[in-house]
Design a protein around this motif. Structure first.
Motif, PDB file in Angstrom:
ATOM      1  N   GLY A  67       0.780  -1.219   0.000  1.00  7.98           N
ATOM      2  CA  GLY A  67       0.000   0.000   0.000  1.00  7.98           C
ATOM      3  C   GLY A  67       0.810   1.266   0.000  1.00  7.98           C
ATOM      4  O   GLY A  67       0.281   2.348   0.271  1.00  7.98           O
ATOM      5  N   GLY A  68       2.122   1.185  -0.305  1.00  6.08           N
ATOM      6  CA  GLY A  68       2.976   2.356  -0.286  1.00  6.08           C
ATOM      7  C   GLY A  68       2.894   3.174  -1.555  1.00  6.08           C
ATOM      8  O   GLY A  68       1.951   3.060  -2.348  1.00  6.08           O
ATOM      9  N   THR A  69       3.939   3.969  -1.771  1.00  2.57           N
ATOM     10  CA  THR A  69       4.007   4.837  -2.942  1.00  2.57           C
ATOM     11  C   THR A  69       4.425   4.032  -4.169  1.00  2.57           C
ATOM     12  O   THR A  69       5.301   3.169  -4.092  1.00  2.57           O
ATOM     13  N   PRO A  70       3.795   4.271  -5.365  1.00  4.96           N
ATOM     14  CA  PRO A  70       4.222   3.569  -6.578  1.00  4.96           C
ATOM     15  C   PRO A  70       5.704   3.793  -6.863  1.00  4.96           C
ATOM     16  O   PRO A  70       6.215   4.914  -6.743  1.00  4.96           O
ATOM     17  N   VAL A  71       6.409   2.730  -7.229  1.00  4.87           N
ATOM     18  CA  VAL A  71       7.848   2.776  -7.486  1.00  4.87           C
ATOM     19  C   VAL A  71       8.111   2.243  -8.884  1.00  4.87           C
ATOM     20  O   VAL A  71       7.556   1.207  -9.288  1.00  4.87           O
ATOM     21  N   THR A  72       8.988   2.943  -9.631  1.00  7.82           N
ATOM     22  CA  THR A  72       9.438   2.467 -10.938  1.00  7.82           C
ATOM     23  C   THR A  72      10.725   1.680 -10.756  1.00  7.82           C
ATOM     24  O   THR A  72      11.667   2.171 -10.107  1.00  7.82           O
ATOM     25  N   PRO A  73      10.828   0.445 -11.274  1.00  7.24           N
ATOM     26  CA  PRO A  73      12.059  -0.347 -11.109  1.00  7.24           C
ATOM     27  C   PRO A  73      13.270   0.398 -11.657  1.00  7.24           C
ATOM     28  O   PRO A  73      13.173   1.216 -12.585  1.00  7.24           O
ATOM     29  N   THR A  74      14.429   0.101 -11.089  1.00  5.46           N
ATOM     30  CA  THR A  74      15.673   0.726 -11.543  1.00  5.46           C
ATOM     31  C   THR A  74      16.131   0.087 -12.839  1.00  5.46           C
ATOM     32  O   THR A  74      15.770  -1.062 -13.144  1.00  5.46           O
ATOM     33  N   PRO A  75      16.927   0.815 -13.631  1.00  8.48           N
ATOM     34  CA  PRO A  75      17.435   0.233 -14.878  1.00  8.48           C
ATOM     35  C   PRO A  75      18.202  -1.059 -14.622  1.00  8.48           C
ATOM     36  O   PRO A  75      18.997  -1.159 -13.684  1.00  8.48           O
TER      37      PRO A  75
END
Length: 692
Positions: free
Chosen positions: A496-504
């Motif tokens: 339920g946290g903040t949306p995160v974009t995976p690292t390269p």
């Protein structure tokens, strides 16, 4: 122009030209385009009238350009403008159906002079002999010019003979009326007769059948006898005789016919053994077939066994209701029992069963190809085969209807289609020394359109390690590796946290399983995870049309399946304690209001308030560590309280305790509805799906 019988035409002097003193006039010259022997004369005096089908007019000179000609029937019907482009006969003018029947009388030729014509005044111009007027008649011209008038009119039609008229028509029904079997029809024959019954008789009748106001057989031309196959019911069978030239007009007659139902019906039903033994070196044991007749009958039946493939008859014999037969060879056969049924609509009743006799030495295919989907594009084909009784190699040659084929050693095969559609499939079963056995079927593919966009699965997979985890998302078709490994195409929410974009570099793709794996994220046991996938390109070059979210839970304690100790058990206990206190507080408060005891109301409010505080602490601190199963159980209990118990308690409190008591119960009911909604929102925030 008159259209009258010949004597009336001669009596009127119509055929007498200016220099011609007697009748009949000379015939028309052959150069005028008419048959030899054509005279100006009326129709036969024995006829009662003349029906005109078409007519044409004649000029012996090219007409002027500023005149129009119109034809008017004796009834006043204007047939319109006639085109007269050159001398001779004009094209035929066909009369419409509205013109009527007998058109005896004076026909009018209207000649209309255009404004500015050189002819100043009307006048009948008597053309002299030698100027093309072989019959010495005046031209029909109101303007004194032979180029603007009509020399002759030809009527094409038929003379109306004296009519034979009848006064009445009667219809006779069959006696007795035959019955119709259930679901079948009976032959019904009716006859019509006219009065007076003297020749000549009508040349034709028309028949119609109605039932309850509905038309069963529309008006149909026929003779004095009418036949139709009608089911059980009530009918009105009508006959009509056309006589338009008679004062009586058309005649109508009808008769009511009731077709009874044959009870019981005349029929036969055949049953056979559920299975047939195989045939090897000798015929099968005798197989019994039974026939049941309706109505029951002891009459002998005719039994016939026919090879369904070749059509050849193996036997035909007379027997009772039971028939025994030993099949001499493998194959597919039709066993038929027939019974003569005199007195029934059908002279013979018959029924059949199809029998498949397997071979003890060769494989036999008793049914069709069975198809079942593996995915939208991949299908499994199988066939039931009676195996050979001796060791031999059996092969299965499959055709898939899309131009491809495959040979297997097993009676099933998987095939992947590249497009939607219905494809005929077949399998040919081959064995050494045996005839080919063929089975057929069809595959209907839907949802496997070439160029379709890829779709990720609705659920993902989480594998946790020490403080980290990997998330796997599987696609329904191959995708572009470059697109599948692009971190920008994924957005991950953990617990339920903040949306995160995976690292390269943290996203990998396995083409063999069509799975993209995201690593390097902080995922604890029991965390709920959602992955928003967008813009991934399929291997066919088509991208996803819209984002799709896959959800999953990390194994271990917490929202996912896990243990029952540590923070999990404490958080579950906190949730349950909060719910119990809230329930007790609401009940005590309602009782205090209904009994009007202030201190009871205060105690209920304190207990309920404590429960609310504990529920808020659980939501902010413990929700992510509480198993989904525990939250689901509590959520479903609340659903039951809100939808069932709350309304009942509110109604009873209002009826028994009065308005204040009912208002208190309604307030408690609304509070529990709020708690139910908040708990559902918290569950979705930590990756648990409410089911109630």
């Amino acid at each position: 122009m008159p259209l009258v019988p010949k004597p009336k035409l001669e009596a009127a002097g119509w055929t007498v030209g200016p220099t011609h003193a007697g009748t009949p006039p000379p015939e028309w010259p052959a150069t005028f385009g008419v048959p030899t022997g054509t005279f100006d004369e009326g129709y036969d005096p024995g006829a009662v009238g003349f029906r005109v089908r078409q007519l044409r007019v004649f000029l012996d000179g090219n007409p002027g350009t500023d005149f129009t000609f119109e034809i008017v029937t004796p009834t006043g019907l204007n047939l319109g403008v006639v085109t007269l482009a050159k001398k001779g006969w004009s094209p035929y003018v066909v009369l419409p159906a509205a013109a009527g029947g007998d058109l005896t009388g004076i026909w009018t030729i209207v000649v209309d002079r255009a404004v500015g014509s050189s002819t100043a005044a009307p006048g009948l111009f008597p053309q002299l002999p030698g100027q093309g007027n072989a019959v010495n008649e005046p031209y029909v011209s109101p303007y004194g010019d032979r180029f603007e008038g009509i020399l002759g009119v030809e009527f094409d039609g038929e003379e109306i003979p004296p009519a034979q008229c009848w006064d009445d028509v009667a219809v006779q029904a069959p006696a007795p009326v035959p019955c119709a079997p259930p679901g079948g029809t009976a032959p019904i024959t009716c006859t019509a007769s006219v009065a007076p019954a003297a020749p000549p008789y009508p040349r034709g009748y028309e028949w119609r059948v109605t039932s309850g106001g509905a038309v069963v057989v529309p008006w149909t031309a026929g003779s004095a006898m009418f036949a139709a196959n009608l089911g059980a019911g009530s009918y009105l069978i009508a006959a009509r005789v056309r006589q338009p030239d008679c004062p009586q007009g058309d005649l109508f007659g009808a008769v009511a016919v009731v077709v009874p139902d044959c009870d019981p019906p005349c029929g036969v039903r055949v049953t056979g053994p559920p299975s047939i033994p195989c045939v090897g070196g000798s015929p099968t044991p005798s197989q019994r077939f039974d026939a049941v007749t309706t109505p029951p009958s002891t009459s002998m039946l005719t039994w016939e066994v026919r090879d369904t493939v070749t059509g050849g008859v193996l036997t035909s014999t007379t027997s009772s209701n039971a028939f025994l037969y030993a099949f001499p060879q493998p194959g597919i056969f039709t066993v038929t029992a027939s019974l003569a049924t005199p007195g029934c609509p059908n002279p013979t009743a018959a029924d059949s069963v199809v029998v498949r006799v397997p071979s003890c030495t060769c494989p036999l295919v008793p049914g069709d190809v069975t198809v079942s989907p593996v995915s939208a594009c991949e299908w499994q084909l199988s066939v039931a085969v009676t195996p050979p009784g001796m060791p031999m190699a059996v092969s299965y040659h499959w055709t898939f209807g899309d131009g491809s084929s495959e040979t297997t050693s097993t009676p099933s095969v998987n095939h992947t289609y590249a497009s939607d559609g219905t494809f005929p499939v077949s399998v040919t079963v081959r064995a050494t020394g045996c005839a080919d056995a063929v089975a057929q079927g069809a595959v209907t593919v839907n949802g496997c359109v070439p160029g379709g966009a890829p779709m990720p699965a609705s659920s993902c997979t989480v594998t946790t390690g020490t403080g980290t985890g990997t998330i796997a998302v599987t696609f329904d078709q191959p995708v572009s590796p470059a697109s599948a490994t692009d971190p920008a195409n994924y957005s991950v929410v953990v617990a339920g946290g903040t949306p995160v974009t995976p690292t390269p570099g943290s996203v990998t793709y396995d083409p063999s399983t069509r799975t993209a794996t995201i690593s390097g994220l902080t995922v604890n046991p029991g965390d709920g995870v959602s992955v928003r996938v967008s813009a991934v390109m399929g291997a066919n070059g088509v991208a996803m049309p819209a984002p799709v979210t896959s959800t999953c839970s990390a194994p271990g304690p917490g929202p996912g399946p896990g243990g029952s100790s540590g923070p999990v058990s404490l958080c579950t206990a906190l949730l349950v304690t909060a719910m119990v206190l809230l329930l007790i507080g609401s009940i005590v408060t309602v009782i205090g209001v209904c009994t009007n005891v202030p201190w009871v109301i205060v105690v209920g409010a304190v207990v309920g308030g404590l429960g609310a505080v504990l529920f808020a602490l659980w939501a902010f601190l413990c929700a992510r560590f509480t198993p989904c199963s525990a939250m689901t159980f509590v959520h479903c209990v609340l659903f039951w309280i809100v939808t069932v118990i709350g309304p009942i308690v509110t109604i009873i409190a209002g009826l028994v305790g009065g308005l204040p008591c009912g208002v208190a119960a309604a307030a408690a009911w609304g509070g529990w509805g709020t708690i139910y909604a908040v708990l559902g929102k918290v569950m979705r925030g930590v990756g648990c799906t409410p089911t109630c």
